[in-house]
Design an enzyme around this catalytic site. Structure first.
Site, PDB file in Angstrom:
ATOM      1  N   ASP A  37      62.490  39.577  59.199  1.00 25.85           N
ATOM      2  CA  ASP A  37      61.014  39.337  59.487  1.00 25.85           C
ATOM      3  C   ASP A  37      60.392  40.237  58.383  1.00 25.85           C
ATOM      4  O   ASP A  37      58.740  40.900  57.888  1.00 25.85           O
ATOM      5  CB  ASP A  37      60.549  39.976  60.494  1.00 25.85           C
ATOM      6  CG  ASP A  37      60.601  40.792  60.708  1.00 25.85           C
ATOM      7  OD1 ASP A  37      61.236  41.772  60.978  1.00 25.85           O
ATOM      8  OD2 ASP A  37      59.850  40.966  62.383  1.00 25.85           O
ATOM      9  N   GLY A  38      60.811  41.626  57.487  1.00 26.19           N
ATOM     10  CA  GLY A  38      60.867  42.508  57.161  1.00 26.19           C
ATOM     11  C   GLY A  38      60.396  43.806  56.717  1.00 26.19           C
ATOM     12  O   GLY A  38      60.556  45.008  56.225  1.00 26.19           O
ATOM     13  N   GLN A  97      41.935  58.730  47.198  1.00 23.78           N
ATOM     14  CA  GLN A  97      40.745  59.104  49.120  1.00 23.78           C
ATOM     15  C   GLN A  97      41.039  60.328  49.465  1.00 23.78           C
ATOM     16  O   GLN A  97      41.215  60.090  50.831  1.00 23.78           O
ATOM     17  CB  GLN A  97      41.146  57.036  49.993  1.00 23.78           C
ATOM     18  CG  GLN A  97      41.301  56.619  48.958  1.00 23.78           C
ATOM     19  CD  GLN A  97      41.112  55.291  50.276  1.00 23.78           C
ATOM     20  OE1 GLN A  97      40.239  54.853  50.828  1.00 23.78           O
ATOM     21  NE2 GLN A  97      42.465  54.394  49.347  1.00 23.78           N
ATOM     22  N   HIS A 130      46.600  64.759  43.006  1.00 21.01           N
ATOM     23  CA  HIS A 130      45.079  64.235  42.284  1.00 21.01           C
ATOM     24  C   HIS A 130      43.768  65.378  42.551  1.00 21.01           C
ATOM     25  O   HIS A 130      43.272  65.580  42.247  1.00 21.01           O
ATOM     26  CB  HIS A 130      45.183  62.892  42.798  1.00 21.01           C
ATOM     27  CG  HIS A 130      44.413  62.272  41.776  1.00 21.01           C
ATOM     28  ND1 HIS A 130      43.518  62.122  40.755  1.00 21.01           N
ATOM     29  CD2 HIS A 130      42.217  62.169  42.398  1.00 21.01           C
ATOM     30  CE1 HIS A 130      42.999  61.165  40.214  1.00 21.01           C
ATOM     31  NE2 HIS A 130      41.729  61.165  41.656  1.00 21.01           N
ATOM     32  N   LYS A 192      32.770  61.385  31.459  1.00 22.26           N
ATOM     33  CA  LYS A 192      32.674  59.855  31.757  1.00 22.26           C
ATOM     34  C   LYS A 192      32.033  59.212  32.731  1.00 22.26           C
ATOM     35  O   LYS A 192      31.534  59.945  33.420  1.00 22.26           O
ATOM     36  CB  LYS A 192      34.647  60.145  32.115  1.00 22.26           C
ATOM     37  CG  LYS A 192      34.892  58.703  32.531  1.00 22.26           C
ATOM     38  CD  LYS A 192      36.280  58.813  33.152  1.00 22.26           C
ATOM     39  CE  LYS A 192      36.332  59.193  33.928  1.00 22.26           C
ATOM     40  NZ  LYS A 192      37.857  58.925  33.913  1.00 22.26           N
ATOM     41  N   ASP A 217      46.222  64.533  31.711  1.00 27.10           N
ATOM     42  CA  ASP A 217      46.418  64.249  33.025  1.00 27.10           C
ATOM     43  C   ASP A 217      47.089  63.607  34.173  1.00 27.10           C
ATOM     44  O   ASP A 217      48.249  64.566  33.807  1.00 27.10           O
ATOM     45  CB  ASP A 217      45.438  63.001  32.997  1.00 27.10           C
ATOM     46  CG  ASP A 217      44.151  62.369  33.703  1.00 27.10           C
ATOM     47  OD1 ASP A 217      44.022  63.082  34.868  1.00 27.10           O
ATOM     48  OD2 ASP A 217      43.698  61.028  34.101  1.00 27.10           O
TER      49      ASP A 217
END
Length: 311
Positions: A37-38, A97, A130, A192, A217
């Site tokens: 089932d993964g 996030q 980030h 930006k 970046d």
């Protein structure tokens, strides 16, 4: 280094092998499989009792699969009585996030931090987050490396004496300023403007006339920002435009966008493995951070200072 063990999930085995080569030790033996089932199953094939264990696994595409592999591997190692477990995540997932940008939104960077700690990690080793404040989401030590030494060496050896270092947004100004200071070159910033998730306008702050422009970046996702930034710099007189990015996420049609743009070269690191399409792109050059990560692991294991690597 008899007490040091390096294990790897399926996310970036070539990087793990390079790190093991630098340290002069064989990769740890583990089997990672799937049930019908993964569901993920892990079996550690060697004794790790009391060992100093490092699990190398960036959470790149497929993000959730690779994250779950890391969590399950650390749980298996913890239950096998490993002396210490360090999660080595060259690319940290869900880092964009890191705060509530709008009402009723999650802070998934914190959720991932809690999952990593609950799975058994006693330390995190990562690279070019980030958002730097993600370190504060952990109640365990976090060693936050930067790809600066690798990228800086390449810029010094391959571009003119005074390239213009460009930040593609205001959030990357500190990184770009550090590069410009070390190179003794000028700094430019692109302001930006977004409407939702779409970039609508870019304004250049600084002078790039007649210079080689190098955009810095931490990651490249779809490549749309990089393509627009290239056009903006060329309109303002840049002689040529290149980009140096740590994490080559390269989602959607990013490779096609880069190929069709006026960007001359894109230099990335191997924190994330390239897709076959990206690996075949002549504009993309990959630099390895294996020695940097390997040296950090060696110093952590020997309880030496790692601070000289935080540049």
């Amino acid at each position: 280094m008899d007490d040091l063990k390096i294990f790897s999930g399926n996310a970036n085995k070539p990087l793990a092998e390079k790190i093991c080569g630098y340290l002069g030790i064989p990769p740890g033996e583990a089997t990672i499989g799937r049930f019908s089932d993964g569901e993920i199953t892990v079996e550690i094939k060697e004794n790790v009792r009391g060992k100093d264990v490092y699990v190398i696994q960036p959470s790149c595409t497929p993000v959730n699969e690779n994250l779950m592999e890391l969590l399950i591997m650390m749980d298996a190692l913890r239950r096998a009585s490993a002396g210490s477990i360090t999660a080595v995540m060259p690319y940290y997932p869900y880092a964009r996030q890191d705060r509530k940008a709008a009402p009723r939104m999650p802070i998934t960077a914190k959720l991932v931090a809690d999952l990593i700690t609950a799975a058994g990690a006693q330390r995190l080793l990562t690279m070019d987050l980030h958002a730097g404040q993600i370190q504060g989401f952990f109640n365990i030590p976090v060693d936050h490396l930067f790809a600066t030494p690798v990228l800086l060496k390449y810029i010094k050896n391959n571009f003119g004496p005074e390239p213009a270092i460009v930040s593609p947004d205001t959030g990357g100004v500190e990184r770009a300023r550090a590069f410009a200071k070390r190179l003794g070159s000028s700094l430019a910033i692109i302001d930006k403007r977004r409407e939702g998730a779409i970039v609508k306008a870019m304004t250049l702050i600084g002078n790039v006339w007649g210079k080689e422009a190098v955009i810095l970046d931490d990651m490249i996702n779809t490549g749309s920002t990089l393509v627009m930034a290239t056009e903006t710099l060329l309109r303002h007189g840049a002689r040529s435009v290149h980009a140096c990015v740590t994490h080559p996420v390269l989602a959607w049609n990013a490779v096609g966008s880069i190929n069709g743009s006026l960007l001359q070269s894109l230099i990335v690191t191997d924190t994330i493995p390239l897709s076959p399409e990206a690996a075949a792109c002549e504009k993309i050059k990959v630099l390895s951070v294996a020695e940097l990560l390997g040296e950090a692991i060696k110093r952590i294991h020997d309880q030496d200072s790692v601070s000289s690597l935080f540049v």
